[in-house]
Design a protein around this motif. Structure first.
Motif, PDB file in Angstrom:
ATOM      1  N   UNK A 151       0.504  -1.110   0.230  1.00  7.00           N
ATOM      2  CA  UNK A 151       0.022   0.032  -0.059  1.00  7.00           C
ATOM      3  C   UNK A 151       0.624   1.161  -0.156  1.00  7.00           C
ATOM      4  N   UNK A 152       0.276   2.905   0.253  1.00  7.96           N
ATOM      5  CA  UNK A 152       0.743   3.530  -0.004  1.00  7.96           C
ATOM      6  C   UNK A 152      -0.084   4.490   0.731  1.00  7.96           C
ATOM      7  N   UNK A 153       0.610   5.977   1.862  1.00 10.45           N
ATOM      8  CA  UNK A 153      -0.191   6.464   2.979  1.00 10.45           C
ATOM      9  C   UNK A 153       0.750   7.680   2.142  1.00 10.45           C
ATOM     10  N   UNK A 154       0.219   8.670   2.780  1.00 10.41           N
ATOM     11  CA  UNK A 154       0.414  10.567   1.880  1.00 10.41           C
ATOM     12  C   UNK A 154       0.401  10.710   0.793  1.00 10.41           C
ATOM     13  N   UNK A 156      -5.745   9.121  -0.037  1.00 16.09           N
ATOM     14  CA  UNK A 156      -5.893   7.440   0.406  1.00 16.09           C
ATOM     15  C   UNK A 156      -6.583   6.207   0.249  1.00 16.09           C
ATOM     16  N   UNK A 157      -6.310   4.811  -0.255  1.00 20.64           N
ATOM     17  CA  UNK A 157      -7.155   4.247  -1.130  1.00 20.64           C
ATOM     18  C   UNK A 157      -6.389   2.646   0.271  1.00 20.64           C
ATOM     19  N   UNK A 158      -7.362   2.137  -0.011  1.00 22.92           N
ATOM     20  CA  UNK A 158      -6.433   0.646   0.941  1.00 22.92           C
ATOM     21  C   UNK A 158      -5.771  -0.243  -0.061  1.00 22.92           C
ATOM     22  N   UNK A 159      -5.487  -1.221   1.032  1.00 25.13           N
ATOM     23  CA  UNK A 159      -3.714  -1.685   0.638  1.00 25.13           C
ATOM     24  C   UNK A 159      -4.500  -2.916  -0.025  1.00 25.13           C
ATOM     25  N   UNK A 160      -3.576  -3.284  -1.295  1.00 21.13           N
ATOM     26  CA  UNK A 160      -3.623  -4.434  -1.781  1.00 21.13           C
ATOM     27  C   UNK A 160      -3.236  -5.641  -0.995  1.00 21.13           C
ATOM     28  N   UNK A 207       2.735 -14.342  -6.103  1.00 19.77           N
ATOM     29  CA  UNK A 207       1.292 -13.847  -6.445  1.00 19.77           C
ATOM     30  C   UNK A 207       1.735 -12.060  -6.931  1.00 19.77           C
ATOM     31  N   UNK A 208       1.398 -11.522  -7.650  1.00 13.78           N
ATOM     32  CA  UNK A 208       1.674 -10.476  -7.640  1.00 13.78           C
ATOM     33  C   UNK A 208       0.667  -9.344  -7.568  1.00 13.78           C
ATOM     34  N   UNK A 209       0.465  -8.577  -6.638  1.00 11.88           N
ATOM     35  CA  UNK A 209      -0.098  -7.694  -5.964  1.00 11.88           C
ATOM     36  C   UNK A 209      -0.675  -6.067  -6.349  1.00 11.88           C
ATOM     37  N   UNK A 210      -1.462  -5.515  -6.977  1.00 12.07           N
ATOM     38  CA  UNK A 210      -1.164  -4.394  -7.815  1.00 12.07           C
ATOM     39  C   UNK A 210      -2.646  -3.310  -7.152  1.00 12.07           C
ATOM     40  N   UNK A 211      -2.390  -1.873  -6.721  1.00 12.84           N
ATOM     41  CA  UNK A 211      -3.384  -1.356  -5.893  1.00 12.84           C
ATOM     42  C   UNK A 211      -3.154   0.033  -6.923  1.00 12.84           C
ATOM     43  N   UNK A 212      -3.597   1.456  -7.447  1.00 14.89           N
ATOM     44  CA  UNK A 212      -3.628   2.544  -7.728  1.00 14.89           C
ATOM     45  C   UNK A 212      -4.331   3.622  -6.744  1.00 14.89           C
ATOM     46  N   UNK A 213      -3.360   4.274  -7.097  1.00 14.20           N
ATOM     47  CA  UNK A 213      -3.976   5.233  -5.798  1.00 14.20           C
ATOM     48  C   UNK A 213      -3.486   7.030  -7.412  1.00 14.20           C
ATOM     49  N   UNK A 214      -4.218   7.711  -6.864  1.00 15.10           N
ATOM     50  CA  UNK A 214      -4.000   8.991  -7.508  1.00 15.10           C
ATOM     51  C   UNK A 214      -4.053  10.078  -6.315  1.00 15.10           C
ATOM     52  N   UNK A 215      -2.582  11.091  -6.389  1.00 15.74           N
ATOM     53  CA  UNK A 215      -2.435  12.323  -5.571  1.00 15.74           C
ATOM     54  C   UNK A 215      -3.178  12.676  -5.769  1.00 15.74           C
ATOM     55  N   UNK A 216      -2.960  13.936  -4.406  1.00 11.79           N
ATOM     56  CA  UNK A 216      -3.661  14.859  -4.371  1.00 11.79           C
ATOM     57  C   UNK A 216      -2.710  16.555  -4.536  1.00 11.79           C
ATOM     58  N   UNK A 217      -3.789  17.013  -4.622  1.00 15.29           N
ATOM     59  CA  UNK A 217      -3.038  18.806  -5.361  1.00 15.29           C
ATOM     60  C   UNK A 217      -1.693  19.140  -4.560  1.00 15.29           C
ATOM     61  N   UNK A 218      -1.172  18.844  -3.097  1.00 20.13           N
ATOM     62  CA  UNK A 218      -0.182  18.771  -2.077  1.00 20.13           C
ATOM     63  C   UNK A 218       0.780  18.213  -2.469  1.00 20.13           C
ATOM     64  N   UNK A 219       0.477  16.385  -3.000  1.00 22.63           N
ATOM     65  CA  UNK A 219       1.664  15.816  -2.229  1.00 22.63           C
ATOM     66  C   UNK A 219       2.565  15.761  -3.651  1.00 22.63           C
ATOM     67  N   UNK A 220       4.035  15.782  -2.762  1.00 24.52           N
ATOM     68  CA  UNK A 220       5.600  15.750  -3.512  1.00 24.52           C
ATOM     69  C   UNK A 220       6.184  14.054  -3.407  1.00 24.52           C
TER      70      UNK A 220
END
Length: 380
Positions: A128-131, A135-139, A149-162
């Motif tokens: 998973x990813x935080x920050x 945020x989305x739940x982890x794979x 086994x491959x785990x995959x997740x997708x996220x879109x960063x916020x406007x202030x996320x670097x």
């Protein structure tokens, strides 16, 4: 995940896993236009396949690019049954209170979609990813039945996320797990800016001091007595040996502690992936020791190339800084015609001559009508 499951309750493990799966299904963002649209997709993970060697002077047992909560007592690079290549990460939680988490900071662009993935082996392994700002739940997987086994997740960063924190971990009392071929796919940050001076019309110069092996009370006293803002570029090993010294000599407002690599190698001779380990691991060490992530990188020997600028950016560094004057070891070298000029960066080193190098540099600045200022205050 923050709630610990009771020990030896596989039914509850399955129930929690099912809940996470349901949350993930609803939380994944829909594909959309992003700030990185049209940019090349690259893997931003440092040491994604656990194949890169540890730099010289690195902490014993550390995993290049990764911070594992249990350290070498839990996490190790193994060379048996990797998913690809010759190595993988194997984590054996040391006790019932550990999930064996390993993580790293990944620089990203705001308002941009990224896909994270990893090949894992074991029971109840999470990715998973935080920050991210959204945020989305982890794979996760309940079991890989002994294979990969491959785990995959997708996220879109916020406007202030670097930057985001990418993590993998197991679960309490569920045994060892392995990880390989980790990816965060998306557009890379723009390369860092190379600079030897700071553009300004203010009558200021910037004192920078490298390395850190020799620390004298005389130099410390001169800095304090003259209220000098210092930008320190220590290596992680001397910084970790005497962090209080570096806190004291950078206590003047405008002072800061920045990144100088792990091993003081000529980075221009290393591929981008190894440069990224050198810069990111030093960034992590400085952040752990002093609480603030560096945003400036000083390349050892002033040796850098285009890969250095991208590697630095991938570590969240905005500026790759050299200098245009050297007052180390008794020198008084100004690498442009005439006296010091506004915005000049002066190089010195933590050596047994620093207590006499500092007043000589200060006298040269005074003669030019300039005063030392805080470097970080002038970077935009």
């Amino acid at each position: 995940m923050s709630t610990r499951l009771p020990a030896r309750l596989p039914a509850r493990l399955s129930a929690v896993a099912a809940s996470v799966a349901l949350l993930t299904a609803f939380a994944l963002p829909a594909a959309s236009a992003s700030a990185g649209a049209g940019a090349p997709t690259v893997n931003l993970v440092t040491n994604p396949g656990f194949e890169l060697p540890s730099p010289n002077l690195a902490d014993w047992g550390s995993i290049p690019g990764w911070n594992c909560t249990g350290g070498p007592a839990e996490a190790a690079v193994t060379t048996t049954a990797a998913h690809s290549g010759t190595s993988a990460l194997t984590v054996t939680p040391a006790n019932a209170d550990s999930t064996g988490e390993c993580a790293q900071t990944v620089a990203v662009q705001p308002d941009t979609t990224y896909t994270a993935s990893a090949w894992v082996r074991g029971n109840f392994v999470y990715l998973g990813a935080t920050g991210t700002g959204r945020d989305v739940a982890p794979a996760w997987t309940e079991t890989t039945s002994g294979g990969w086994q491959q785990l995959t997740t997708r996220f879109t960063t916020g406007r202030n996320a670097h930057s985001i924190r990418l993590y993998v971990h197991g679960w309490y009392e569920q045994g060892p797990f392995s990880v390989d071929d980790v990816r965060v796919n998306g557009p890379a940050p723009a390369p860092a800016t190379a600079a030897g001076s700071i553009p300004t019309t203010d009558k200021v110069v910037f004192f920078t001091v490298d390395d850190g092996w020799t620390r004298t009370p005389e130099a410390e006293r001169f800095i304090a007595d003259h209220h000098l803002p210092i930008t320190a570029f220590p290596l992680p090993m001397p910084a970790g040996t005497d962090p209080d010294f570096f806190r004291r000599v950078t206590s003047v407002p405008g002072s800061s502690i920045q990144d100088h690599s792990v091993s003081h190698s000529d980075l221009s001779k290393l591929p981008l992936e190894q440069q990224q380990v050198e810069i990111c691991d030093a960034r992590d060490a400085m952040t752990r020791l002093f609480g603030t992530a560096p945003v400036v990188f000083r390349p050892p020997y002033f040796a850098w190339n285009a890969d250095t600028l991208q590697a630095a950016a991938n570590c969240g560094i905005r500026t790759v800084l050299t200098a245009d004057a050297d007052f180390s070891w008794g020198a008084s070298n100004i690498w442009h015609p005439g006296p010091l000029q506004p915005g000049d960066v002066i190089l010195m080193h933590w050596t047994d001559t620093l207590a006499t190098d500092l007043p000589r540099a200060l006298a040269a600045a005074d003669a030019a009508g300039l005063k030392p200022a805080g470097l970080i205050d002038y970077l935009h």
